[in-house]
Design a protein around this motif. Structure first.
Motif, mmCIF file in Angstrom:
data_model
loop_
_atom_site.group_PDB
_atom_site.id
_atom_site.type_symbol
_atom_site.label_atom_id
_atom_site.label_comp_id
_atom_site.label_asym_id
_atom_site.label_seq_id
_atom_site.Cartn_x
_atom_site.Cartn_y
_atom_site.Cartn_z
ATOM 1 N N GLN A 293 0.865 -1.178 0.000
ATOM 2 C CA GLN A 293 0.000 0.000 0.000
ATOM 3 C C GLN A 293 0.904 1.231 0.000
ATOM 4 O O GLN A 293 1.525 1.547 1.008
ATOM 5 N N SER A 294 0.981 1.911 -1.142
ATOM 6 C CA SER A 294 1.887 3.054 -1.231
ATOM 7 C C SER A 294 1.203 4.340 -0.792
ATOM 8 O O SER A 294 -0.004 4.503 -0.912
ATOM 9 N N VAL A 295 2.027 5.224 -0.279
ATOM 10 C CA VAL A 295 1.604 6.565 0.096
ATOM 11 C C VAL A 295 1.976 7.463 -1.076
ATOM 12 O O VAL A 295 2.871 7.148 -1.854
ATOM 13 N N GLU A 296 1.325 8.585 -1.212
ATOM 14 C CA GLU A 296 1.585 9.484 -2.333
ATOM 15 C C GLU A 296 3.072 9.822 -2.449
ATOM 16 O O GLU A 296 3.752 10.057 -1.455
ATOM 17 N N GLU A 297 3.551 9.849 -3.687
ATOM 18 C CA GLU A 297 4.946 10.150 -3.984
ATOM 19 C C GLU A 297 5.288 11.573 -3.554
ATOM 20 O O GLU A 297 4.518 12.495 -3.781
ATOM 21 N N ALA A 298 6.445 11.729 -2.930
ATOM 22 C CA ALA A 298 6.862 13.046 -2.457
ATOM 23 C C ALA A 298 8.122 13.492 -3.192
ATOM 24 O O ALA A 298 9.183 12.915 -2.988
ATOM 25 N N PRO A 299 8.034 14.516 -4.073
ATOM 26 C CA PRO A 299 9.249 15.012 -4.727
ATOM 27 C C PRO A 299 10.099 15.827 -3.747
ATOM 28 O O PRO A 299 9.576 16.636 -2.989
ATOM 29 N N ILE A 300 11.403 15.572 -3.781
ATOM 30 C CA ILE A 300 12.350 16.232 -2.887
ATOM 31 C C ILE A 300 13.496 16.765 -3.746
ATOM 32 O O ILE A 300 13.966 16.072 -4.650
ATOM 33 N N THR A 301 13.970 17.968 -3.463
ATOM 34 C CA THR A 301 15.130 18.503 -4.170
ATOM 35 C C THR A 301 16.383 18.211 -3.352
ATOM 36 O O THR A 301 16.467 18.595 -2.186
#
Length: 119
Positions: A34-42
């Motif tokens: 069960q994945s959680v929403e993808e979080a873009p990180i710089t």
């Protein structure tokens, strides 16, 4: 030990605007991921073409196409208990991380990413 973090972040080598890492976390629920929403990180760091020695460390390294090496003082992940491998956007391509060398004693992480087709 010598800390080379300043070299990895040097304006002579590092990407001026950093690079985007897509990190997806989740957990196993009754045998299903069960994945959680993808979080873009710089992240900040240096990117170079992966060398032949780098590819020898990657499973099936002789079949790899479009591999890059990403150096950063921030941690980069391969698939683990709490999430899937990081994916890095760079120059219009996305790379899935296959291998991470945790050189944190020297101030950085080295990750090998392979270009993903169709993303």
């Amino acid at each position: 030990m010598i800390n080379v973090k300043n070299v990895v972040l040097s304006r002579n080598f590092a990407q001026p605007k950093g690079f985007i890492v897509h990190r997806q976390t989740g957990s196993w629920v009754r045998g299903t991921w069960q994945s959680v929403e993808e979080a873009p990180i710089t992240l900040s760091g240096t990117i170079i073409v992966a060398t032949a020695d780098d590819l020898e460390q990657v499973p099936e390294g002789d079949r790899v196409k479009g591999a890059m090496a990403f150096y950063s003082p921030q941690q980069i992940y391969v698939t683990r208990e709490t999430g899937t491998s990081d994916q890095i956007d760079w120059r219009g391509e996305r790379y899935r991380i296959y291998h991470v060398a945790p050189w944190e004693d020297f101030g950085y992480y080295k990750a090998i990413g392979v270009r993903m087709l169709g993303v």
